[in-house]
Every structure is written in structure tokens, then in C-alpha cells.
Design an enzyme around this catalytic site. Structure first.
Site, mmCIF file in Angstrom:
data_model
loop_
_atom_site.group_PDB
_atom_site.id
_atom_site.type_symbol
_atom_site.label_atom_id
_atom_site.label_comp_id
_atom_site.label_asym_id
_atom_site.label_seq_id
_atom_site.Cartn_x
_atom_site.Cartn_y
_atom_site.Cartn_z
ATOM 1 N N GLN A 1 3.953 1.105 -6.100
ATOM 2 C CA GLN A 1 5.294 1.488 -6.532
ATOM 3 C C GLN A 1 5.950 0.294 -7.222
ATOM 4 O O GLN A 1 6.008 -0.795 -6.649
ATOM 5 C CB GLN A 1 6.122 1.933 -5.332
ATOM 6 N N TYR B 1 -3.097 12.598 -2.742
ATOM 7 C CA TYR B 1 -2.749 11.452 -3.609
ATOM 8 C C TYR B 1 -2.063 10.345 -2.800
ATOM 9 O O TYR B 1 -0.973 9.889 -3.148
ATOM 10 C CB TYR B 1 -1.805 11.875 -4.753
ATOM 11 N N ASN C 1 1.087 4.353 1.194
ATOM 12 C CA ASN C 1 2.516 4.040 1.128
ATOM 13 C C ASN C 1 3.351 5.000 1.973
ATOM 14 O O ASN C 1 4.108 4.580 2.852
ATOM 15 C CB ASN C 1 2.967 4.080 -0.335
ATOM 16 N N CYS D 1 7.095 12.010 -10.404
ATOM 17 C CA CYS D 1 7.494 11.028 -11.412
ATOM 18 C C CYS D 1 7.742 11.700 -12.756
ATOM 19 O O CYS D 1 8.022 11.030 -13.753
ATOM 20 C CB CYS D 1 6.432 9.941 -11.552
ATOM 21 N N GLU E 1 12.480 9.706 -11.171
ATOM 22 C CA GLU E 1 11.635 10.026 -10.014
ATOM 23 C C GLU E 1 12.498 10.896 -9.103
ATOM 24 O O GLU E 1 13.674 10.606 -8.882
ATOM 25 C CB GLU E 1 11.232 8.746 -9.281
#
EC number: 2.1.1.-
Length: 366
Positions: free
Chosen positions: A189, A217, A222, A323, A357
Site C-alpha cells: 500500500q 488477493y 495486509n 482502487c 480508493e
């Protein structure tokens, strides 16, 4: 040129993004968006610059996207303060070193909030022992100046790692410090502050969850690791080997014992779930034992493919980080046939650009 940011226009550009998102989402009757701001400068944790040679001098440059004019950079206020400090010290250190500067055409920086930085030097020449010796001296010089730095050399079909090709980030997330290994040339990120907002938002909206979480994904884990506290188990997929390896490290480093990472693409996982193909990578993993009532997706800009979209619709709750709001809206045309949007968020990951985003939580219609 110091390249000042138009910080006085930040409020206006953020207001315009909120308005644009509302207009795009209006057909799906979402609630009012929750808006998460970015720092107005020094928000980007990675940056890439071309290097321009001019007689005995060399310096960072960028090209104006409209005019294609070359812009010399002394500082880059979009990038983290650590990148800005390194830009100055690095160029000063290699300017008089012929082996290090010869045919150097690009420098990539990856920095962290934990004050670590990884620098990749890209060349149009072969790199050999002489380069390694000079690069080791350069790293020592930079470390003596207080930089916690890793150096990598890249040329055609060549990658020379002096020590590690990764650095470890530490982010304060919902009262806990989360460790994230970040690997060179793998996705991370870019805006750490907004990433923390995204993680805390996702934790907040899933805090009363039941059962297990499926994530597609997952990258370096994260979201998987931050969300693990809200679920019995987390099953996550990722296709890129370096990201999978980083995710496995991050699981151990954070002392998390309820996350399982599978190296598969979302399309492959959909095929496995539908019984269309068998995969050796799934040996020892009982997919049917997972009781996933929530699915989390953070797809590439192209959004979800049709088969994955159909598979996703089977879950009671869908958490979708996007995104690219345009492909999100395209996917929502299908998803809102079976689900309603209960939460909507705008994350200003890329200030002063048109990029947005956003995140939505969808819940199954009764």
C-alpha cells in the site's frame, strides 16, 4: 525546483472526489460515505525516479505528463520525509563514484513508518564484483549517516541483493503494532496513513462477525492479519510467490495462529470451489471445513471476473475494497441484485489525482 504541492486545494479536491463517488454510487442507494483523509504532504511510502546525467552531475528527474518536459527534482514532497532525505544523501554519495553512477538510469525507493528504507539502483550495464564492492561501501556510508538502508542492484536479467530484498514495516493499527514484511518489486500500500485508516475501518465493520473469513488477493496479508481477530479462522489466497512468502513471515511475526494462506489466483480458487479442477496446492486443506459467512476482496483495477463474481455472491457478507470505482460499479450491477450496500467509505489514497480508493460492505437481501 522544489515541486511544492497545492496543499491549499486539498479540501476542494477531496470534496470533488466525495461528490464524484456519490454520483457514481447513486444507482445502488448506498448510505452516506465515510471519508478518510490523507496527510497533505509526505504521504507516499514508495517512489521511482529516472536519473539524468549532465557532464559531471546527475540528479533525479520526472517528466510532466502533459508537456513531457523534464523536471529536475531536489525534493519530492509527495514522498515520505525519509525518501526525501535519502534522495539528497544518495546522489551526493554516488556523484563522484564512476562505477556506481555509470549507466545508472533509475532509482526506486521503498520506505516505512518504522524508519527503514530499501533502495534499488537500475542500470543499463552488467553488474560485477567492482559494483558490489562500491555498493557495499555506499551502504556503509549511508548507514554511518543514520540510515537503516538495504541496497539492491538491477540490470538486464540481474538482481544483486547485498543483504535483504525486503524491509519490515510496523504500523499502529487499532491499538496494536502490526509487522508487515515488504518485498522489493511486490505490491505494498503506497499511503501508510490511509492504509491504517482502511485497516481500522475494515476491523470496525467486521467486529461482530460470525464464522470464518475468506479473502481473495491477500498480498502480504495486509488485511488478513488485521482482520483475523474478528473471525474464527481466515483462509486467504494470493498468486505472487514473494507476497505469499512475506505473508507467511507476517503471520509468524505477529503471533497469529488462525490464518491460512494458499498460493492461488482468485480464478483458480473459484475453479477449486466449483469442483472444476483439483490442485496439489490444496492437499491437506479441507475447504469444506471452513464456515465462511464473510468474503473479502481487494481486486486489481480490472475488478472481479464473471465467475469469481458469481462465487462471491454466495456469501452473506461481502467486503470489497476497490482502487477503481468504475469497475466496482460494474461489479455492483451484479452484486446488488442479491446484496445491499450497508457501509461505504472513500479513502484518499492518492491526493491531488483523480484516483479514488473506496470500500463497500454488502449484506445479503432477505
Amino acid at each position: 525546483m522544489q515541486n511544492p504541492l497545492p496543499t491549499e486545494s486539498y479540501e476542494q479536491q477531496l470534496t470533488e472526489k466525495v461528490s464524484r463517488l456519490k454520483n457514481m454510487m447513486e444507482p445502488f442507494q448506498p448510505p452516506e460515505p465515510e471519508v478518510f483523509r490523507s496527510p497533505q504532504s509526505h504521504y507516499r511510502m514508495r517512489a521511482e525516479f529516472r536519473i539524468w546525467h549532465e557532464q559531471d552531475d546527475l540528479y533525479h528527474i520526472m517528466f510532466d505528463q502533459q508537456t513531457k518536459q523534464r523536471i529536475r527534482l531536489f525534493q519530492f514532497p509527495v514522498a515520505s520525509k525519509l525518501i526525501n532525505k535519502m534522495m539528497v544523501e544518495l546522489i551526493d554519495s554516488i556523484r563522484s563514484e564512476q562505477i556506481l553512477r555509470h549507466k545508472l538510469f533509475q532509482i526506486d525507493y521503498l520506505s516505512t513508518c518504522s524508519n527503514k528504507i530499501l533502495v534499488s539502483l537500475l542500470y543499463h550495464k552488467k553488474l560485477g564484483d567492482e559494483w558490489i564492492q562500491q555498493a557495499l561501501k555506499l551502504r556503509e556510508t549511508l548507514r554511518n549517516k543514520g540510515f537503516d538502508v538495504e541496497l539492491i542492484g538491477r540490470a538486464a536479467k540481474t538482481k544483486i541483493t547485498l543483504n535483504h530484498d525486503y524491509i519490515d514495516e510496523v504500523l499502529p493499527v487499532a491499538g496494536r503494532e502490526m509487522i508487515y514484511r515488504q518485498v522489493e518489486n511486490s505490491f505494498t500500500q503506497p499511503n501508510a496513513s490511509v492504509n491504517i485508516h482502511m485497516l481500522e475501518w475494515a476491523i470496525n465493520i467486521t467486529k461482530d462477525s460470525k464464522g470464518d473469513l475468506l479473502e481473495l488477493y491477500c498480498g502480504n496479508g495486509n488485511f488478513s492479519l488485521a482482520l483475523a481477530q474478528n473471525f474464527e479462522r481466515v483462509l486467504a489466497t494470493e498468486i505472487a510467490k514473494p507476497s505469499v512468502a512475506a505473508a507467511q513471515y507476517n503471520i509468524a511475526a505477529n503471533g497469529i495462529d488462525n490464518v491460512q494462506i494458499i498460493r492461488m489466483s482468485a480464478e483458480e480458487f473459484t475453479q477449486a470451489m466449483n469442483g472444476e479442477r483439483e490442485f496439489n496446492r490444496l492437499q491437506g486443506i479441507d475447504l469444506k471445513s471452513y464456515q465462511c459467512e464473510t468474503i473479502f476482496v481487494d481486486p486489481p483495477r480490472s475488478g472481479l471476473d464473471e465467475k469469481t463474481l458469481e462465487m462471491v455472491q454466495a456469501y452473506p457478507r461481502i467486503l470489497y475494497i476497490s482502487c477503481n470505482p468504475e469497475t466496482l460499479c460494474h461489479n455492483l450491477e451484479t452484486l446488488t441484485q442479491t446484496h445491499k450496500i450497508s457501509r461505504l467509505a472513500l479513502f484518499d489514497q492518492f491526493p491531488y489525482t483523480h484516483h479514488m480508493e473506496c470500500g463497500v460492505l454488502l449484506e445479503k437481501l432477505n
